[in-house]
Design an enzyme around this catalytic site. Structure first.
Site, PDB file in Angstrom:
ATOM      1  N   GLY A   1     -11.639  -1.224 -15.427  1.00 49.07           N
ATOM      2  CA  GLY A   1     -10.484  -2.322 -16.003  1.00 49.07           C
ATOM      3  C   GLY A   1     -11.139  -3.828 -15.953  1.00 49.07           C
TER       4      GLY A   1
ATOM      5  N   ILE B   1      -5.520   8.778 -10.248  1.00 50.37           N
ATOM      6  CA  ILE B   1      -5.081   8.618  -8.837  1.00 50.37           C
ATOM      7  C   ILE B   1      -3.886   9.231  -8.847  1.00 50.37           C
ATOM      8  CG2 ILE B   1      -6.243   6.352  -8.615  1.00 50.37           C
ATOM      9  CD1 ILE B   1      -3.293   5.201  -9.385  1.00 50.37           C
TER      10      ILE B   1
ATOM     11  N   LYS C   1      -0.135  -1.552 -16.992  1.00 46.05           N
ATOM     12  CA  LYS C   1       0.379  -2.926 -16.850  1.00 46.05           C
ATOM     13  C   LYS C   1       1.083  -3.445 -18.259  1.00 46.05           C
ATOM     14  CE  LYS C   1      -3.500  -4.072 -13.968  1.00 46.05           C
ATOM     15  NZ  LYS C   1      -4.507  -3.052 -14.262  1.00 46.05           N
TER      16      LYS C   1
ATOM     17  N   LYS D   1       5.144  -9.835 -12.510  1.00 52.17           N
ATOM     18  CA  LYS D   1       6.225  -9.026 -13.221  1.00 52.17           C
ATOM     19  C   LYS D   1       7.246  -8.419 -12.040  1.00 52.17           C
ATOM     20  CE  LYS D   1       4.316  -9.691 -17.374  1.00 52.17           C
ATOM     21  NZ  LYS D   1       3.301 -10.501 -17.057  1.00 52.17           N
TER      22      LYS D   1
ATOM     23  N   LYS E   1       5.566  -1.707  -9.992  1.00 50.58           N
ATOM     24  CA  LYS E   1       4.748  -2.624  -9.254  1.00 50.58           C
ATOM     25  C   LYS E   1       5.194  -3.249  -7.624  1.00 50.58           C
ATOM     26  CE  LYS E   1       0.915  -3.509  -9.819  1.00 50.58           C
ATOM     27  NZ  LYS E   1      -0.315  -2.810  -9.569  1.00 50.58           N
TER      28      LYS E   1
ATOM     29  N   ASN F   1      -0.728 -13.617 -15.605  1.00 56.16           N
ATOM     30  CA  ASN F   1      -1.666 -13.097 -16.599  1.00 56.16           C
ATOM     31  C   ASN F   1      -3.246 -13.754 -16.469  1.00 56.16           C
ATOM     32  OD1 ASN F   1       0.375 -11.910 -18.773  1.00 56.16           O
ATOM     33  ND2 ASN F   1       1.299 -13.937 -17.679  1.00 56.16           N
TER      34      ASN F   1
ATOM     35  N   GLY G   1      -8.072 -12.775 -21.607  1.00 58.03           N
ATOM     36  CA  GLY G   1      -9.061 -11.896 -21.777  1.00 58.03           C
ATOM     37  C   GLY G   1      -9.042 -10.325 -21.448  1.00 58.03           C
ATOM     38  N   SER G   2      -8.056  -9.826 -20.479  1.00 60.31           N
ATOM     39  CA  SER G   2      -7.626  -8.645 -19.938  1.00 60.31           C
ATOM     40  C   SER G   2      -7.267  -7.717 -21.057  1.00 60.31           C
ATOM     41  CB  SER G   2      -6.832  -8.737 -18.954  1.00 60.31           C
ATOM     42  OG  SER G   2      -5.446  -9.065 -19.447  1.00 60.31           O
TER      43      SER G   2
ATOM     44  N   THR H   1       6.812 -14.181 -29.712  1.00 64.03           N
ATOM     45  CA  THR H   1       8.330 -13.735 -29.672  1.00 64.03           C
ATOM     46  C   THR H   1       9.352 -14.783 -29.657  1.00 64.03           C
ATOM     47  OG1 THR H   1       7.918 -13.673 -27.195  1.00 64.03           O
ATOM     48  CG2 THR H   1       7.820 -11.614 -28.261  1.00 64.03           C
TER      49      THR H   1
END
Length: 573
Positions: A291, A343, A368, A410, A422, A447, A450-451, A472
């Site tokens: 990831g 996992i 996520k 979050k 989480k 955050n 680029g993820s 939004t």
């Protein structure tokens, strides 16, 4: 074109056979033709020629690439000439002790100065010829200004002068350091400060501005980029400090200004020695290794010389990609293993831990994406909660020394399924830390640019499609940091961990999402509301207008690192 070392050897031999005679001509006042010193000069020349060529060879002067000669090479030349002169004088003293040659005692000193001049001169003249601006490939040279007359700016200057492919002509530097103003650096003048940039661009017909300050803040880059746009010139930026330290880019690799540059913060003060000491010689296992965060963890940890790095991931393509990148990037004596595993399956995870016996685990595997998890809560629970439990149980079974879980803002006062899972995972880590007595810690942050699933990537795709860009709510804000910076701080937090701590990264000031969208549109060469519209769509289920980093009841405490906080009393919440 440049002179090769074998030709330098021949040229040196010719020049060294002349310098003693020139030294004598400079020294004597009587008739040159009838001078009684010529026989002694012949003996001295023979000795000096043999000694100097041998010394130059042994000191490595004929193994240098003189096209890129700098102060280091100059020092090497001076040292070689001084050493050879000392040997020559020693030989002359022996000759004078047991015999006699007629030679003024000042000749060795004059000859030494002449040798420094001619040997250094022929090499640096070769380099100077290469620096002469000219047309390359029959194309006009791009007229360039470089902002930043420090080490990075000098490195860019060297690359411009030495590389044909860049096809640039460096007109001058711009720097806010008044001590450098109107100075010449490597023959390039410092023409003014930031306040004079726009006028310099117009007066000098500049076509490109290069920002050569790796530590430049996002505010500075934003200002310079705006000045460049206002003046109608292309703006390029060199890599940031984090990109340079991680070895992915070099100083001379220039690129267009990106959103990451506009949001760039002060460089992270990383204690590389402590991080390397923690990892070197250890077996490190990373879940979610393919990831965004996981792959960057792999890169930075691989650079710390682990004995074994185990990349665990569910997506075969992403795991294959980072595994291939690391093998090509830095082959080390350490072992590198790519493991495909989910996992959510405890037997499979237990088998992986039993096989590799990790000392340190970084748990980055998680779902996520907030809106997706709202519609797929069972997947969020099985992966983020049960998956974390499986990894923790496997770590307990094999006696993992240190465990670091990647969490998210979050999880603070969660209003969505992803955040709740989480937060639940954080509590599982707390419980396991107390059971094992080992440093099992959580690192919480916002955050990353680029993820996968990042709003930045969504905006870029919308811009490429011609718009509109969807936001939004105009009031919505989020914390942002770059992936390399986040991982640097995660590694520092791993060093700090002693028990069941929750570390919270300093995310800086929150950024309005509508401002982020505007910046991306303008960086893409468009104007908001003229070329591409921004449309407000309303908040989605589970979203908050703003994110938080600390849960109510957690005490915000400072750690030894200025950008890492400790959420005190986190395990009791």
């Amino acid at each position: 074109m440049f002179i090769r070392n074998r030709y330098f050897f021949i040229l040196d031999a010719f020049l060294l056979s002349l310098t003693p005679s020139i030294a004598l001509l400079l020294r004597i006042e009587s008739s040159v033709v009838e001078s009684e010193f010529w026989p002694g000069v012949v003996v001295y020349t023979a000795i000096a020629l043999i000694v100097r060529l041998a010394t130059f060879h042994l000191s490595g002067l004929y193994r240098r690439f003189w096209l890129y000669a700098n102060i280091d090479e100059l020092v090497q030349i001076i040292n070689a000439v001084i050493v050879s002169s000392g040997i020559i004088v020693f030989v002359l003293l022996i000759i004078w002790a047991f015999g006699s040659i007629s030679l003024p005692r000042s000749i060795p000193l004059i000859d030494m100065l002449l040798v420094m001049l001619v040997i250094g001169g022929n090499r640096f003249a070769n380099r100077a010829l290469k620096r002469t601006p000219r047309k390359r490939n029959e194309k006009p040279l791009t007229r360039v200004l470089v902002f930043g007359a420090g080490n990075a700016g000098v490195a860019v200057s060297k690359e411009i002068h030495q590389s044909n492919r860049l096809n640039m002509h460096l007109i001058g530097f711009v720097d806010d350091d008044l001590d450098k103003l109107h100075m010449n650096i490597q023959g390039v003048p410092v023409l003014g400060t930031r306040n004079e940039l726009k006028e310099l661009v117009v007066d000098l017909d500049i076509e490109q501005l290069i920002i050569a300050v790796p530590s430049a803040s996002g505010k500075l880059i934003r200002e310079l980029n705006a000045l460049g746009e206002a003046a109608g010139v292309e703006t390029k930026v060199m890599p940031s400090v984090s990109e340079l330290l991680n070895g992915r880019l070099k100083v001379s690799q220039l690129r267009d200004v990106q959103i990451e540059d506009l949001l760039r913060r002060e460089p992270v003060d990383t204690d590389f020695e402590s991080v390397t000491s923690l990892i070197r010689g250890k077996t490190v296992l990373i879940t979610g290794g393919g990831g965004s965060i996981g792959s960057e963890l792999c890169r930075q940890i691989w650079a710390c010389d682990p004995r074994r790095l185990v990349i665990v991931g569910h997506g075969e393509n992403s795991v294959f990609s980072i595994n291939a990148e690391l093998r090509a990037l830095k082959p080390l004596p350490g072992e590198l293993h790519a493991v495909i595993a989910d996992i959510r399956f405890p037997k499979r995870i237990n088998a992986v831990f039993e096989e590799f016996q990790p000392d340190i685990v970084f748990h980055a595997a998680a779902h996520k994406h907030v809106p997706l998890m709202e519609h797929n809560p069972s997947e969020a629970i099985t992966n983020n909660v049960f998956g974390t439990r499986n990894v923790l149980n496997a770590a307990k079974l094999v006696g993992v020394d240190r465990f670091v879980m990647i969490s998210t803002d979050k999880a603070v006062n969660p209003t969505n399924v992803m955040g709740v899972t989480k937060r639940f995972a954080e509590m599982l880590v707390h419980r396991t830390a107390k059971e094992t007595g080992q440093p099992y810690v959580v690192v919480r942050f916002g955050n990353v640019l680029g993820s996968r699933g990042s709003v930045v990537l969504t905006f870029r795709k919308q811009i490429e499609a011609g718009g509109p860009v969807t936001v939004t709510d105009p009031r919505m804000t989020r914390f942002f940091m770059t992936i390399p910076e986040a991982v640097q701080l995660v590694l520092q937090a791993a060093v700090l961990g002693q028990g069941d701590e929750v570390f919270v990264l300093d995310m800086g000031e929150p950024v309005k999402i509508v401002d982020l969208a505007t910046d991306l549109i303008e960086l893409s060469g468009y104007q908001v509301d003229q070329d591409i519209d921004i449309v407000f769509t309303g908040m989605r289920p589970g979203e908050k207008l703003y994110e938080e980093l600390f849960i109510s009841g957690e005490d915000r405490k400072r750690t030894k690192h200025t950008k890492i906080f400790l959420a005190g009393n986190a395990g009791a919440q």
